[in-house]
Design a protein around this motif. Structure first.
Motif, short mmCIF file in Angstrom:
data_model
loop_
_atom_site.label_atom_id
_atom_site.label_comp_id
_atom_site.label_asym_id
_atom_site.label_seq_id
_atom_site.Cartn_x
_atom_site.Cartn_y
_atom_site.Cartn_z
N ARG A 86 0.84 -1.20 0.00
CA ARG A 86 0.00 0.00 0.00
C ARG A 86 0.88 1.25 0.00
N ASP A 87 1.97 1.18 0.74
CA ASP A 87 2.90 2.30 0.84
C ASP A 87 3.52 2.63 -0.51
N GLU A 88 3.85 1.64 -1.31
CA GLU A 88 4.51 1.89 -2.60
C GLU A 88 3.54 2.13 -3.75
N LEU A 139 4.11 3.48 -7.68
CA LEU A 139 3.93 2.65 -8.87
C LEU A 139 3.01 3.35 -9.87
N LEU A 140 1.98 3.99 -9.37
CA LEU A 140 1.09 4.77 -10.26
C LEU A 140 1.88 5.88 -10.96
N GLU A 151 8.18 -7.18 -3.71
CA GLU A 151 9.44 -7.42 -4.40
C GLU A 151 9.23 -6.98 -5.84
N THR A 152 10.27 -6.44 -6.45
CA THR A 152 10.16 -5.96 -7.82
C THR A 152 11.37 -6.43 -8.61
N VAL A 200 10.00 -1.80 -0.67
CA VAL A 200 9.18 -0.77 -1.31
C VAL A 200 9.94 -0.09 -2.45
N VAL A 201 9.23 0.12 -3.54
CA VAL A 201 9.75 0.96 -4.63
C VAL A 201 9.22 2.36 -4.39
#
Length: 178
Positions: free
Chosen positions: A78-80, A84-85, A140-141, A157-158
């Motif tokens: 939720r934090d990232e 991402l948007l 994870e990304t 987080v990204v």
């Protein structure tokens, strides 16, 4: 024998000190992956939004992508999400979502309410692809090149800092065909 027991606490402290010292300076978000330089593991999963649509590794072909592992149960996801948007909408980054060990309805409501940064979202309720990727948790990304090869793994987080320092240089590099 009694003298050995007297030295046991000293030995334990020394061993603990060595273990802790070995971890100093290591990045906790940098977990090595055996998949770096290899194709994304084979999979056949349904699209989150369309349970009848089956997706496989071809989803990564043709364009550099970020593969973002997320779940509605994950507070850090939720934090990232806003970042991402921002990446998808403002920076034009293609992001493939991997909805990991989640409930389809909850995930669809999440994306409806918060916005959908994903070009495609794979639904992995049992965590099979996540397991094959070596996912420890979410988020994870992964940076996946246009040939479907895993180039980088980021655990955590990204955000804008991670994008600028870690992911953007790699995405740029692989977009340019390096």
């Amino acid at each position: 024998m009694k003298r050995l027991f007297l030295f046991l606490p000293v030995i334990l402290v020394i061993v603990l000190g060595v273990v802790l010292f070995a971890g100093i300076g290591k990045d906790p978000n940098r977990l090595e992956s055996a998949l770096i330089g290899k194709p994304v593991p084979a999979f056949n999963l349904s699209d989150l939004a369309d349970a009848e649509r089956q997706l496989d590794g071809e989803v990564f072909r043709g364009e550099v992508s970020l593969l973002n592992v997320w779940g509605t149960w994950c507070p850090a996801c939720r934090d990232e999400h806003d970042d991402l948007l921002w990446l998808a909408e403002d920076k034009g980054v293609r992001i493939i979502g991997l909805n990991y060990k989640d409930n389809r309805e909850d995930a669809l409501v999440w994306l409806e309410r918060l916005g959908d940064p994903y070009a495609v979202t794979l639904y992995d309720p049992r965590g099979t692809l996540g397991f094959d990727l070596g996912v420890y948790g979410a988020p994870e990304t992964y940076v996946i090149d246009a040939e479907g090869i895993v180039r980088h793994r980021h655990v955590g987080v990204v955000n804008e800092k991670v994008w600028k320092e870690d992911l953007e240089p790699l995405v740029t590099r692989y977009r340019e065909g390096a």
